[in-house]
Design a protein around this motif. Structure first.
Motif, mmCIF file in Angstrom:
data_model
loop_
_atom_site.group_PDB
_atom_site.id
_atom_site.type_symbol
_atom_site.label_atom_id
_atom_site.label_comp_id
_atom_site.label_asym_id
_atom_site.label_seq_id
_atom_site.Cartn_x
_atom_site.Cartn_y
_atom_site.Cartn_z
ATOM 1 N N HIS A 143 0.858 -1.188 0.000
ATOM 2 C CA HIS A 143 0.000 0.000 0.000
ATOM 3 C C HIS A 143 0.899 1.244 0.000
ATOM 4 O O HIS A 143 0.947 1.994 0.979
ATOM 5 C CB HIS A 143 -0.928 0.015 1.215
ATOM 6 N N VAL A 144 1.572 1.443 -1.106
ATOM 7 C CA VAL A 144 2.517 2.560 -1.199
ATOM 8 C C VAL A 144 1.805 3.896 -1.018
ATOM 9 O O VAL A 144 2.330 4.812 -0.377
ATOM 10 C CB VAL A 144 3.254 2.535 -2.558
ATOM 11 N N GLY A 145 0.608 4.011 -1.579
ATOM 12 C CA GLY A 145 -0.145 5.256 -1.455
ATOM 13 C C GLY A 145 -0.402 5.636 -0.003
ATOM 14 O O GLY A 145 -0.356 6.823 0.359
ATOM 15 N N ASN A 146 -0.668 4.636 0.843
ATOM 16 C CA ASN A 146 -0.862 4.916 2.265
ATOM 17 C C ASN A 146 0.422 5.412 2.905
ATOM 18 O O ASN A 146 0.413 6.355 3.709
ATOM 19 C CB ASN A 146 -1.358 3.660 2.977
ATOM 20 N N ALA A 147 1.546 4.802 2.550
ATOM 21 C CA ALA A 147 2.833 5.235 3.103
ATOM 22 C C ALA A 147 3.120 6.687 2.742
ATOM 23 O O ALA A 147 3.641 7.453 3.560
ATOM 24 C CB ALA A 147 3.945 4.331 2.597
ATOM 25 N N VAL A 148 2.789 7.055 1.512
ATOM 26 C CA VAL A 148 2.976 8.444 1.075
ATOM 27 C C VAL A 148 2.085 9.383 1.889
ATOM 28 O O VAL A 148 2.529 10.444 2.357
ATOM 29 C CB VAL A 148 2.663 8.586 -0.430
ATOM 30 N N SER A 149 0.834 8.995 2.070
ATOM 31 C CA SER A 149 -0.103 9.805 2.851
ATOM 32 C C SER A 149 0.374 9.960 4.294
ATOM 33 O O SER A 149 0.272 11.052 4.879
ATOM 34 C CB SER A 149 -1.491 9.163 2.830
ATOM 35 N N TYR A 150 0.910 8.883 4.873
ATOM 36 C CA TYR A 150 1.400 8.937 6.253
ATOM 37 C C TYR A 150 2.552 9.946 6.367
ATOM 38 O O TYR A 150 2.619 10.718 7.333
ATOM 39 C CB TYR A 150 1.892 7.564 6.708
ATOM 40 N N PHE A 151 3.454 9.922 5.387
ATOM 41 C CA PHE A 151 4.565 10.875 5.402
ATOM 42 C C PHE A 151 4.049 12.310 5.390
ATOM 43 O O PHE A 151 4.488 13.156 6.190
ATOM 44 C CB PHE A 151 5.496 10.642 4.206
ATOM 45 N N LYS A 152 3.112 12.600 4.521
ATOM 46 C CA LYS A 152 2.592 13.962 4.420
ATOM 47 C C LYS A 152 1.921 14.403 5.725
ATOM 48 O O LYS A 152 2.097 15.540 6.179
ATOM 49 C CB LYS A 152 1.608 14.065 3.254
ATOM 50 N N SER A 153 1.168 13.497 6.325
ATOM 51 C CA SER A 153 0.488 13.826 7.581
ATOM 52 C C SER A 153 1.483 14.048 8.712
ATOM 53 O O SER A 153 1.342 14.988 9.506
ATOM 54 C CB SER A 153 -0.495 12.714 7.954
#
Length: 323
Positions: A143-153
């Motif tokens: 779930h790469v998209g989730n990892a990206v979202s977590y970084f931004k948050s």
């Protein structure tokens, strides 16, 4: 008297360059030691190392889990009392492969704000958005998209409360397909967010324990295609005494591999490596004499608190590095 004064001045002139050269010889790479037990800070063997940095990972629901929050608070508080700074890293709630439940971006965003507020008040200045995102023990592996979202948050939550604090926005293991994961991660970032992703975490156990540099080099080279100013921290690394069937228990092998961790840090310092977090401090009970299916054990000390041969190697090498 004049003769004595001249001799004294000559002695000072002769000695001064020596002290300067010794200081200059110390690597700017900062080395710390990590564990999940606050008992580490009370160990005289830890105190002898005089390290100033450590790392602790918490489950993503730490703000909903009073027990885990109390453990984390105890660790961070003990670290601070010992003059040690903690990198706090978010991780799965279940470390078994493919068992963790994916955290929604909205849920993560709410928790990130609470986590940063709570632990920033305890003195934490370094945060990691998600631990070892490409490994199957973490639900982010597919779930790469989730990892990206977590970084931004996490980045946004930290910036609001501490503009000078650091965020490890991408944290990866040096496994075979790590470059593919990194490319997929960056493909989801705009130019602005690629610039904001300043610190990359590397777990390079494979390289350290297999006498190679391929995984570390692959991670650094791939990241630098997107951001040549990126900095790298070995957020989890070390020489294993035992792990699975590939590494049956051996304190002799473990001691011989420790030098590789320092060699890799020095080799890639000019390409952005800034910190090393050795993991872990205490060994695991029951690992001794294990031949197959061994537990992960990279302790500098045995589970009873006595030093392994690797401790002496680590301590000797550490003398040439910053804290």
């Amino acid at each position: 008297m004049r003769r004595t004064l001249v001799i004294s001045l000559l002695a000072l002139i002769t000695l001064a360059p020596v002290s300067v050269s010794v200081a200059a010889a110390r690597s700017p790479v900062r080395v710390g030691v990590s564990d999940q037990s606050p008992a580490m800070f009370a160990s005289p063997f830890f105190q002898q190392l005089k390290v100033k940095r450590t790392r602790y990972f918490v489950p993503s629901d730490v703000m909903q889990d009073a027990v885990e929050r109390a453990k984390a608070r105890a660790f961070v508080t003990a670290a601070r009392a010992a003059g040690v700074s903690t990198l706090l890293h978010i991780s799965t709630t279940d470390l078994r492969n493919n068992r963790g439940k994916i955290v929604s971006p909205a849920s993560y965003r709410r928790n990130a704000g609470r986590i940063v507020a709570y632990f920033r008040a305890l003195g934490v200045r370094d945060f990691g958005s998600w631990n070892e995102v490409n490994h199957k023990s973490q639900e982010t592996w597919n779930h790469v998209g989730n990892a990206v979202s977590y970084f931004k948050s996490m980045y946004s939550a930290v910036r609001r409360r501490c503009p000078t604090c650091s965020v490890v926005g991408l944290d990866v293991l040096d496994q075979a397909d790590v470059d593919r994961y990194i490319r997929s991660f960056y493909a989801r970032l705009s130019r602005t967010w690629r610039t904001r992703l300043k610190v990359i975490g590397i777990h390079n156990y494979s390289d350290v324990n297999r006498n190679r540099a391929t995984g570390t080099a692959k991670i650094i080279n791939t990241v630098r295609r997107y951001n040549r100013r990126a900095r790298f921290w070995f957020t989890e690394t070390g020489a294993v005494a035992s792990f699975g069937s590939a590494f049956p228990f051996s304190e002799t092998r473990q001691a011989s591999r420790m030098k590789n961790m320092f060699t890799l840090a020095s080799r890639y310092r000019s390409r952005g490596v800034e910190r090393v977090y050795e993991y872990n401090f205490f060994g695991v009970p029951g690992a001794t004499n294990c031949r197959t299916g061994c537990p992960f054990d990279a302790g500098l000390l045995r589970s009873d608190g006595t030093p392994r041969p690797v401790y002496a190697v680590f301590k000797a090498r550490l003398a040439a590095y910053s804290r």
